[in-house]
Motif scaffolding. Structure first.
Motif, short mmCIF file in Angstrom:
data_model
loop_
_atom_site.label_atom_id
_atom_site.label_comp_id
_atom_site.label_asym_id
_atom_site.label_seq_id
_atom_site.Cartn_x
_atom_site.Cartn_y
_atom_site.Cartn_z
N ALA A 25 -1.18 -6.70 -11.04
CA ALA A 25 -0.12 -6.66 -10.26
C ALA A 25 1.07 -7.14 -10.89
N ASP A 26 0.68 -7.60 -12.21
CA ASP A 26 2.49 -8.00 -12.71
C ASP A 26 1.88 -7.28 -14.21
N GLU A 27 0.93 -5.68 -13.63
CA GLU A 27 0.74 -4.99 -15.02
C GLU A 27 1.62 -3.60 -14.31
N CYS A 28 1.84 -3.95 -13.00
CA CYS A 28 2.53 -2.63 -12.15
C CYS A 28 4.38 -2.68 -12.08
N ARG A 29 5.19 -1.99 -12.52
CA ARG A 29 6.21 -1.76 -12.22
C ARG A 29 6.90 -0.63 -10.89
N PRO A 30 7.70 -1.46 -10.09
CA PRO A 30 7.65 -0.47 -8.52
C PRO A 30 8.65 0.09 -9.51
N LEU A 31 8.55 1.46 -8.93
CA LEU A 31 9.87 2.25 -8.92
C LEU A 31 10.32 2.98 -8.20
N GLU A 32 10.49 2.77 -6.75
CA GLU A 32 11.62 3.12 -5.62
C GLU A 32 12.66 2.90 -5.59
N GLY A 33 13.56 4.01 -5.35
CA GLY A 33 15.19 3.83 -5.39
C GLY A 33 15.41 3.60 -6.46
N ILE A 34 14.88 3.83 -7.60
CA ILE A 34 15.55 3.75 -9.36
C ILE A 34 16.01 5.12 -9.51
N LEU A 35 15.32 5.97 -9.67
CA LEU A 35 15.83 7.43 -9.53
C LEU A 35 15.50 8.51 -8.32
N PRO A 36 16.96 9.68 -8.82
CA PRO A 36 16.71 10.26 -7.43
C PRO A 36 15.63 11.54 -6.93
N ASP A 37 14.94 11.81 -6.00
CA ASP A 37 14.88 12.62 -5.28
C ASP A 37 15.54 14.11 -6.57
N PRO A 38 15.39 15.30 -6.29
CA PRO A 38 12.76 15.23 -6.04
C PRO A 38 11.99 15.29 -6.69
N ILE A 39 12.86 14.41 -8.05
CA ILE A 39 11.78 14.29 -9.18
C ILE A 39 11.60 13.29 -9.69
N PRO A 40 11.54 11.96 -8.72
CA PRO A 40 11.22 10.59 -9.14
C PRO A 40 10.02 10.06 -10.51
N LYS A 97 0.64 -1.83 -0.05
CA LYS A 97 0.06 0.00 0.13
C LYS A 97 1.08 1.35 -0.07
N GLY A 98 0.54 2.53 -0.76
CA GLY A 98 1.23 3.58 -1.24
C GLY A 98 2.75 3.34 -1.60
N GLN A 99 3.05 2.01 -2.25
CA GLN A 99 3.87 2.16 -3.12
C GLN A 99 4.16 2.82 -4.51
N LEU A 100 4.61 3.72 -4.77
CA LEU A 100 4.53 4.32 -6.78
C LEU A 100 5.16 3.09 -7.40
N VAL A 101 4.13 2.49 -8.35
CA VAL A 101 4.56 2.05 -9.51
C VAL A 101 4.18 2.66 -10.75
N LEU A 102 4.54 1.76 -11.76
CA LEU A 102 4.50 2.28 -13.72
C LEU A 102 3.12 1.14 -13.86
N HIS A 103 1.66 2.48 -14.70
CA HIS A 103 0.85 1.22 -15.41
C HIS A 103 0.59 1.93 -16.29
N LEU A 104 0.02 1.45 -17.26
CA LEU A 104 0.05 1.86 -18.93
C LEU A 104 -1.68 1.95 -18.92
N GLN A 105 -1.92 2.16 -18.14
CA GLN A 105 -3.40 2.58 -18.00
C GLN A 105 -4.02 3.68 -18.77
N GLY A 106 -2.48 5.01 -19.29
CA GLY A 106 -3.46 5.54 -19.28
C GLY A 106 -3.61 6.72 -17.46
#
Length: 256
Positions: A26-41, A8-17
């Motif tokens: 769940a398998d259509e979402c890609r977790p994004l935390e920690g890959i790119l730096p703050d302040p604009i991840p 819950k609350g996890q930042l993910v990328l999906h393609l539903q527009g």
């Protein structure tokens, strides 16, 4: 989702527009935390640099000292492409755009050495002046007369990577389905010029590699992510027309 891979609350990328609520699996979402730096991840994940990075590392490999020409340099791909080319070792980076203001920003903010201005005279003449020693690599997002001119300005062994075809996609006469360009095949033959289209589907390993390097470059302050914000979901329909009309610099991002 209590027992699923996402929290819950996890930042993910999906393609539903664009939407207020989405229900992807769940398998259509890609977790994004920690890959790119703050302040604009959350915004940087929308950067469209993977195509340019993949083209420069898989098709038209940038080598130290190369002169690179990027068409459509003020767009979502082009604003990152010039910076990527420089970071990979290019000695001179030239772009093209249709706006004098964007041309100034490309040189002042993003390090382009010269900019060819569409509508300010023959592209070929401007390109010859901007690249008196010729061009080694072309990253093309436009097509049309710019490809024609680039072939004439190309050095022996030049590499062309085609990543877009805006000349056709934005043409009311061709409805986006065709982007013809006149190319001197004799020059291709005698100069040993290579031309290939880049499609990310053919290079599935590029996305993760790009994100890792993009993150490193962002953390080091070596790269910028230019974008034009469109505020509010209710304004989302304006984003594409603004982009097509050339009123955006970099990516067009809808911010909620």
């Amino acid at each position: 989702m209590v027992d699923g891979p996402l929290k819950k609350g996890q930042l993910v990328l999906h393609l539903q527009g664009w939407r207020d609520y989405a229900t992807p699996a769940a398998d259509e979402c890609r977790p994004l935390e920690g890959i790119l730096p703050d302040p604009i991840p959350h915004l940087a994940h929308l950067a469209q640099g993977s195509a340019a990075y993949g083209a420069f590392t898989r098709l038209a490999e940038v080598q130290g000292g190369d002169t690179v020409f990027v068409t459509g340099a003020a767009g979502a791909v082009g604003t990152l492409a010039g910076q990527i080319a420089r970071l990979l070792g290019a000695a001179r980076v030239i772009g093209s755009t249709g706006s004098p203001d964007k041309a100034r920003r490309l040189k002042r903010e993003l390090g382009y050495d010269a900019v060819v201005l569409r509508g300010a005279g023959p592209i070929g003449s401007q390109l010859s002046e901007a690249a008196p020693d010729g061009i080694d690599i072309v990253l093309d997002t436009v097509g049309g007369e710019q490809v024609t001119a680039a072939v004439h300005a190309a050095n022996r062994g030049a590499r062309f990577a085609l990543v877009g075809a805006l000349d056709g996609q934005l043409s009311p006469e061709r409805a986006g389905g065709s982007a013809p360009a006149v190319v001197d095949t004799y020059r291709l033959l005698t100069k040993g010029i290579r031309i290939a289209g880049y499609n990310g589907v053919d290079h599935p390993d590029v996305e993760a590699e790009w994100e890792a390097r993009f993150g490193d470059w962002l953390r080091a302050g070596n790269i910028q992510f230019p974008y034009t914000a469109v505020h509010g979901m209710e304004s989302a329909p304006e984003a594409l027309p603004r982009l097509i009309a050339g009123r955006s610099f970099g990516a067009a991002i809808v911010e909620l």
